[in-house]
Design an enzyme around this catalytic site. Sequence first.
Site, PDB file in Angstrom:
ATOM      1  N   ALA A  81     127.846 -22.482 -33.855  1.00 44.98           N
ATOM      2  CA  ALA A  81     127.528 -22.595 -35.269  1.00 44.98           C
ATOM      3  C   ALA A  81     126.935 -21.405 -36.108  1.00 44.98           C
ATOM      4  CB  ALA A  81     126.464 -23.628 -35.429  1.00 44.98           C
ATOM      5  N   THR A  82     126.446 -20.396 -35.348  1.00 45.56           N
ATOM      6  CA  THR A  82     126.261 -19.237 -36.026  1.00 45.56           C
ATOM      7  C   THR A  82     127.419 -18.347 -36.374  1.00 45.56           C
ATOM      8  OG1 THR A  82     124.433 -18.894 -34.710  1.00 45.56           O
ATOM      9  CG2 THR A  82     125.152 -16.679 -35.718  1.00 45.56           C
ATOM     10  N   ASN A 101     116.715 -28.424 -38.853  1.00 45.91           N
ATOM     11  CA  ASN A 101     116.196 -28.471 -37.481  1.00 45.91           C
ATOM     12  C   ASN A 101     114.832 -28.276 -37.038  1.00 45.91           C
ATOM     13  OD1 ASN A 101     117.176 -25.781 -38.892  1.00 45.91           O
ATOM     14  ND2 ASN A 101     116.077 -24.794 -37.179  1.00 45.91           N
ATOM     15  N   GLN A 108     122.783 -30.204 -36.671  1.00 43.32           N
ATOM     16  CA  GLN A 108     121.671 -31.384 -36.276  1.00 43.32           C
ATOM     17  C   GLN A 108     122.143 -32.641 -36.427  1.00 43.32           C
ATOM     18  OE1 GLN A 108     119.286 -30.737 -34.153  1.00 43.32           O
ATOM     19  NE2 GLN A 108     119.191 -28.389 -34.331  1.00 43.32           N
ATOM     20  N   SER A 152     127.997 -27.457 -33.433  1.00 45.89           N
ATOM     21  CA  SER A 152     128.035 -26.779 -32.414  1.00 45.89           C
ATOM     22  C   SER A 152     127.821 -27.339 -31.178  1.00 45.89           C
ATOM     23  CB  SER A 152     126.519 -25.789 -32.665  1.00 45.89           C
ATOM     24  OG  SER A 152     126.325 -25.083 -31.437  1.00 45.89           O
ATOM     25  N   HIS A 191     126.489 -27.070 -28.070  1.00 46.52           N
ATOM     26  CA  HIS A 191     125.286 -27.290 -27.324  1.00 46.52           C
ATOM     27  C   HIS A 191     124.094 -27.889 -27.835  1.00 46.52           C
ATOM     28  CE1 HIS A 191     122.229 -24.123 -28.920  1.00 46.52           C
ATOM     29  NE2 HIS A 191     123.624 -23.687 -29.484  1.00 46.52           N
ATOM     30  N   THR A 209     141.287 -15.459 -27.930  1.00 51.09           N
ATOM     31  CA  THR A 209     141.814 -16.484 -26.790  1.00 51.09           C
ATOM     32  C   THR A 209     140.595 -17.523 -26.642  1.00 51.09           C
ATOM     33  OG1 THR A 209     142.886 -14.727 -25.623  1.00 51.09           O
ATOM     34  CG2 THR A 209     142.200 -16.902 -24.572  1.00 51.09           C
ATOM     35  N   CYS A 235     107.832 -17.895 -32.899  1.00 52.13           N
ATOM     36  CA  CYS A 235     107.864 -16.537 -32.284  1.00 52.13           C
ATOM     37  C   CYS A 235     108.906 -15.621 -31.787  1.00 52.13           C
ATOM     38  CB  CYS A 235     107.051 -17.106 -30.905  1.00 52.13           C
ATOM     39  SG  CYS A 235     107.366 -18.736 -30.459  1.00 52.13           S
TER      40      CYS A 235
HETATM   41  C1  LIG Z   1     121.199 -24.414 -33.476  1.00 49.10           C
HETATM   42  C2  LIG Z   1     121.548 -24.138 -34.739  1.00 49.10           C
HETATM   43  C3  LIG Z   1     122.435 -23.406 -35.233  1.00 49.10           C
HETATM   44  C4  LIG Z   1     123.128 -22.078 -34.685  1.00 49.10           C
HETATM   45  O1  LIG Z   1     124.110 -22.798 -33.769  1.00 49.10           O
HETATM   46  P1  LIG Z   1     124.481 -21.883 -32.716  1.00 49.10           P
HETATM   47  O2  LIG Z   1     125.912 -22.708 -32.016  1.00 49.10           O
HETATM   48  O3  LIG Z   1     123.534 -21.788 -31.482  1.00 49.10           O
HETATM   49  O4  LIG Z   1     124.973 -20.544 -32.800  1.00 49.10           O
HETATM   50  C5  LIG Z   1     122.819 -23.168 -36.637  1.00 49.10           C
HETATM   51  N1  LIG Z   1     122.501 -24.265 -37.661  1.00 49.10           N
HETATM   52  C6  LIG Z   1     121.284 -25.122 -37.044  1.00 49.10           C
HETATM   53  C7  LIG Z   1     120.822 -25.878 -37.995  1.00 49.10           C
HETATM   54  C8  LIG Z   1     120.928 -25.100 -35.916  1.00 49.10           C
HETATM   55  O5  LIG Z   1     119.985 -25.858 -35.369  1.00 49.10           O
END
Ligand SMILES: *Cc1c(COP(=O)(O)O)cnc(C)c1O
Length: 423
Positions: A92-93, A172, A200, A220, A222, A261, A347
């Site tokens: 998602a980044t 988040n 989220q 995303s 994960h 890829t 942190c």
């Molecule tokens: C975790 C998160 C991201 C980043 O997602 P990644 O796949 O880890 O790069 C972006 N936005 C929100 C709200 C998130 O919780």
Amino acid sequence: MSETLGMNVTRTNEPLPEGVKLPIYMDNHATTPLDPRVLEAMMPYLTGIFGNAASRNHSFGWDAESGVEKAREQIAKLIGASAKEIIFTSGATESNNLAIKGIAEMYRERGNHIITQVTEHKAVLDTCKKLEKNGYRVTYLPVQADGLIDLEDLKRAMDKETILVSIMYANNEIGVVQPIKEIGELCHANNVLFHTDAVQAVGKIPVNVIADNIDVLSLSGHKLYGPKGVGALYVRRRNPRVQITEQINGGGHERGMRSGTLNVPGIVGLGAACELCMNEMATEAAREIELRDYMRAKFEKALDYVHVNGNMDHHLPGNLNMSFVYVEGESLLMGINDIAVSSGSACTSATLEPSYVLKALGLGDDVAHSSIRFGLGRFNTRAEVDYVSDKLIDVVQKLRELSPLYEMVKEGIDLTKIEWAAH
Ligand SMILES: *Cc1c(COP(=O)(O)O)cnc(C)c1O
């Protein structure tokens, strides 16, 4: 602080309750474990089906491609899109970067103004800051004390230069769900594109890009029990047809919007994860809401001076963010070191900064530091919730016994009226 450090709050000799294993993971907004069923779906693509999905001349390529196309369908279905509207990314980044920079670049002639809000994820905020350096104008909307934006603020912020609004679906840290449908309506009425970071929300609550008036959406793997390092961007193809300028150049994969890829096993995993979320959403959401409310009620019954952060009527099922006032945040975390949660301290650096999200709600630094984010997920059990809440209550009570501030408050002294000695 040294006296609290020495206190024996982290180890007890009591046997663990049935079904509880330490450490307990309750930080599912940071990442989720891979569902074993997702791993099972991925396995063939990590071994035998290793082809490059872009190879057009042999069955190795075709087999990989068909795995990718199935995943595209599974993801599209979960958010009410069509498969052609899904672009795969590394997470998602990257999706947020691609959406915001890609739209800013593509629609530069139309205008240079972008609207977002202060409680966005850094992947949105830092992207916007970068665009500001490149001559774009960005408005960062404030949030109200409950974490929701005010639609009137959004209306006022729009002008004829506005090309994009980027507001996250659900936060988040505090779990607050923004009025997405209404935001999308406003955008469409003003001929402005609407991007949402829905990391989220997708898979946890119903998300539908058509009903919600969303033009571009980030998700995303994960965060929904899929693998890390894979994500997607939904890009609307009609009413309106959204165009984005690619940010990575190469072989022209993903209809030119994202070369490279494809991560076939990751993509297959993301697809499988989406399908599971869809099938289990209603029951899982109800289960998590029940656990969350149960945990909150336990805290409120056992402790005074605790409060919930964020609007609980517009909220993610698995999120509970609470402040345990008059305890020192670091000692609190140390006291629960067999439980994985997040605190109101960001942190990210060596220094302990209070969370900018909590500060945006108007919380003071000390209250932010004493806040805990509980992120419940698919694999958390009631026994774990009981263990975590009992432990936390115990630690807070012990820390407060040592807290001069708490003592004074109990004696009815108004802390705001005290003139403290020189710092
Ligand atoms: C975790 C998160 C991201 C980043 O997602 P990644 O796949 O880890 O790069 C972006 N936005 C929100 C709200 C998130 O919780």
